[in-house]
Design a protein around this motif. Structure first.
Motif, short mmCIF file in Angstrom:
data_model
loop_
_atom_site.label_atom_id
_atom_site.label_comp_id
_atom_site.label_asym_id
_atom_site.label_seq_id
_atom_site.Cartn_x
_atom_site.Cartn_y
_atom_site.Cartn_z
N MET A 1 8.48 8.18 -8.24
CA MET A 1 7.22 7.49 -7.71
C MET A 1 7.92 6.26 -6.53
O MET A 1 8.69 5.83 -6.69
N GLY A 2 6.89 6.17 -5.43
CA GLY A 2 7.27 5.35 -4.55
C GLY A 2 6.48 3.97 -4.67
O GLY A 2 5.62 3.86 -5.31
N ASP A 3 6.80 3.13 -3.89
CA ASP A 3 6.42 1.83 -3.80
C ASP A 3 5.72 1.57 -2.38
O ASP A 3 6.23 2.28 -1.28
N LEU A 4 4.80 0.77 -2.16
CA LEU A 4 3.85 0.73 -1.01
C LEU A 4 3.74 -0.80 -0.90
O LEU A 4 3.02 -1.49 -1.79
N LEU A 5 3.98 -1.35 0.08
CA LEU A 5 3.87 -2.95 0.33
C LEU A 5 2.52 -3.02 1.35
O LEU A 5 2.88 -2.37 2.43
N ILE A 6 1.42 -3.49 1.01
CA ILE A 6 0.50 -4.03 2.01
C ILE A 6 0.20 -5.31 2.21
O ILE A 6 0.10 -6.19 1.48
N ARG A 7 0.51 -5.42 3.54
CA ARG A 7 0.40 -7.02 4.12
C ARG A 7 -0.89 -7.36 4.58
O ARG A 7 -1.75 -6.55 5.01
N ASN A 8 -1.08 -8.59 4.54
CA ASN A 8 -2.42 -9.32 5.09
C ASN A 8 -3.72 -8.87 4.43
O ASN A 8 -4.55 -8.48 5.15
N ILE A 9 -3.91 -8.69 3.09
CA ILE A 9 -4.90 -8.24 2.40
C ILE A 9 -5.96 -9.73 2.22
O ILE A 9 -5.20 -10.72 1.91
N PRO A 10 -7.06 -9.79 2.57
CA PRO A 10 -7.87 -10.79 2.81
C PRO A 10 -7.89 -11.25 1.14
O PRO A 10 -8.14 -10.48 0.36
N GLU A 11 -7.90 -12.34 0.76
CA GLU A 11 -7.97 -13.00 -0.50
C GLU A 11 -9.11 -12.51 -1.25
O GLU A 11 -8.93 -12.21 -2.48
N ALA A 12 -10.09 -12.34 -0.41
CA ALA A 12 -11.37 -11.92 -1.38
C ALA A 12 -11.25 -10.49 -1.80
O ALA A 12 -11.75 -10.39 -2.94
N VAL A 13 -10.75 -9.51 -0.83
CA VAL A 13 -10.48 -8.53 -1.56
C VAL A 13 -9.68 -8.26 -2.41
O VAL A 13 -9.69 -7.67 -3.61
N LYS A 14 -8.36 -8.96 -2.52
CA LYS A 14 -7.47 -9.16 -3.49
C LYS A 14 -7.87 -9.65 -4.85
O LYS A 14 -7.69 -9.07 -5.96
N LEU A 15 -8.73 -10.60 -4.53
CA LEU A 15 -9.54 -11.19 -6.03
C LEU A 15 -10.53 -10.13 -6.58
O LEU A 15 -10.65 -10.11 -7.95
N GLU A 16 -11.20 -9.18 -5.72
CA GLU A 16 -12.09 -8.42 -6.36
C GLU A 16 -11.40 -7.36 -6.84
O GLU A 16 -11.86 -6.82 -7.92
N ILE A 17 -10.37 -6.87 -6.18
CA ILE A 17 -9.46 -5.67 -7.02
C ILE A 17 -9.10 -6.32 -8.35
O ILE A 17 -8.81 -5.76 -9.31
N ALA A 18 -8.47 -7.66 -8.34
CA ALA A 18 -7.85 -8.21 -9.50
C ALA A 18 -9.00 -8.19 -10.55
O ALA A 18 -8.62 -7.96 -11.80
N GLU A 19 -10.26 -8.79 -10.20
CA GLU A 19 -11.39 -8.76 -11.27
C GLU A 19 -11.77 -7.40 -12.05
O GLU A 19 -11.91 -7.40 -13.15
N ALA A 20 -11.66 -6.40 -10.84
CA ALA A 20 -12.01 -5.05 -11.09
C ALA A 20 -10.90 -4.36 -12.37
O ALA A 20 -11.24 -3.93 -13.27
N ALA A 21 -9.68 -4.78 -11.95
CA ALA A 21 -8.48 -4.31 -12.62
C ALA A 21 -8.70 -5.13 -14.31
O ALA A 21 -8.49 -4.22 -15.15
N LYS A 22 -9.05 -6.40 -14.05
CA LYS A 22 -9.07 -7.00 -15.29
C LYS A 22 -10.08 -6.56 -16.28
O LYS A 22 -10.22 -6.39 -17.64
N ALA A 23 -11.36 -6.25 -15.69
CA ALA A 23 -12.42 -5.72 -16.43
C ALA A 23 -12.08 -4.33 -16.97
O ALA A 23 -12.66 -4.00 -18.19
N ARG A 24 -11.15 -3.61 -16.34
CA ARG A 24 -10.97 -2.24 -16.81
C ARG A 24 -9.76 -2.19 -17.53
O ARG A 24 -9.21 -1.14 -18.16
N GLY A 25 -9.01 -3.22 -17.81
CA GLY A 25 -7.84 -3.51 -18.60
C GLY A 25 -6.54 -3.02 -17.78
O GLY A 25 -5.76 -2.14 -18.34
N GLN A 26 -6.80 -2.75 -16.75
CA GLN A 26 -5.54 -2.41 -15.76
C GLN A 26 -4.88 -3.35 -15.24
O GLN A 26 -5.21 -4.48 -15.19
N SER A 27 -3.55 -2.86 -14.76
CA SER A 27 -2.92 -3.99 -13.78
C SER A 27 -3.34 -3.84 -12.52
O SER A 27 -4.12 -2.97 -12.12
N LEU A 28 -3.03 -4.88 -11.74
CA LEU A 28 -3.49 -4.99 -10.34
C LEU A 28 -3.23 -3.91 -9.67
O LEU A 28 -3.76 -3.02 -8.77
#
Length: 101
Positions: A1-28
């Motif tokens: 499996m490979g890695d992918l670095l995504i730069r300059n993600i808006p903080e609001a988008v990152k927080l929304e993904i983090a909240e969705a991950a937490k709600a589903r018991g997933q990692s970011l």
């Protein structure tokens, strides 16, 4: 499996993904991969499901059930731990020492 670095993600988008991950018991990272797969499928207009392991399929089915504290993830972790403990254990065919053939 490979890695992918995504730069300059808006903080609001990152927080929304983090909240969705937490709600589903997933990692970011797992949630981000899930969203990328879904986005690619939507972009292609495909109805095909993304390929993944049985674990990922089950998690997708039950991850959105709103279970408190990730009960599904805990159960799957217990199953995985048992599987790892059982690995390498000699196979028993239910024969006693007296049942020699």
């Amino acid at each position: 499996m490979g890695d992918l670095l995504i730069r300059n993600i808006p903080e609001a988008v990152k927080l929304e993904i983090a909240e969705a991950a937490k709600a589903r018991g997933q990692s970011l990272s797992d949630k981000a991969v899930d969203l990328l797969q879904k986005g690619l499928l939507a972009e292609r207009g495909s109805d095909a499901s993304p390929q993944g392991s049985a674990w990922e399929s089950l998690r997708a089915l039950f991850g959105s059930d709103g279970s408190p504290d990730g009960e599904f993830a805990k159960a799957m972790d217990e199953i995985e731990a048992k599987r790892k403990r059982d690995f390498g254990r000699p196979v028993s065919f239910g024969l006693d020492a007296d049942d020699e053939r």
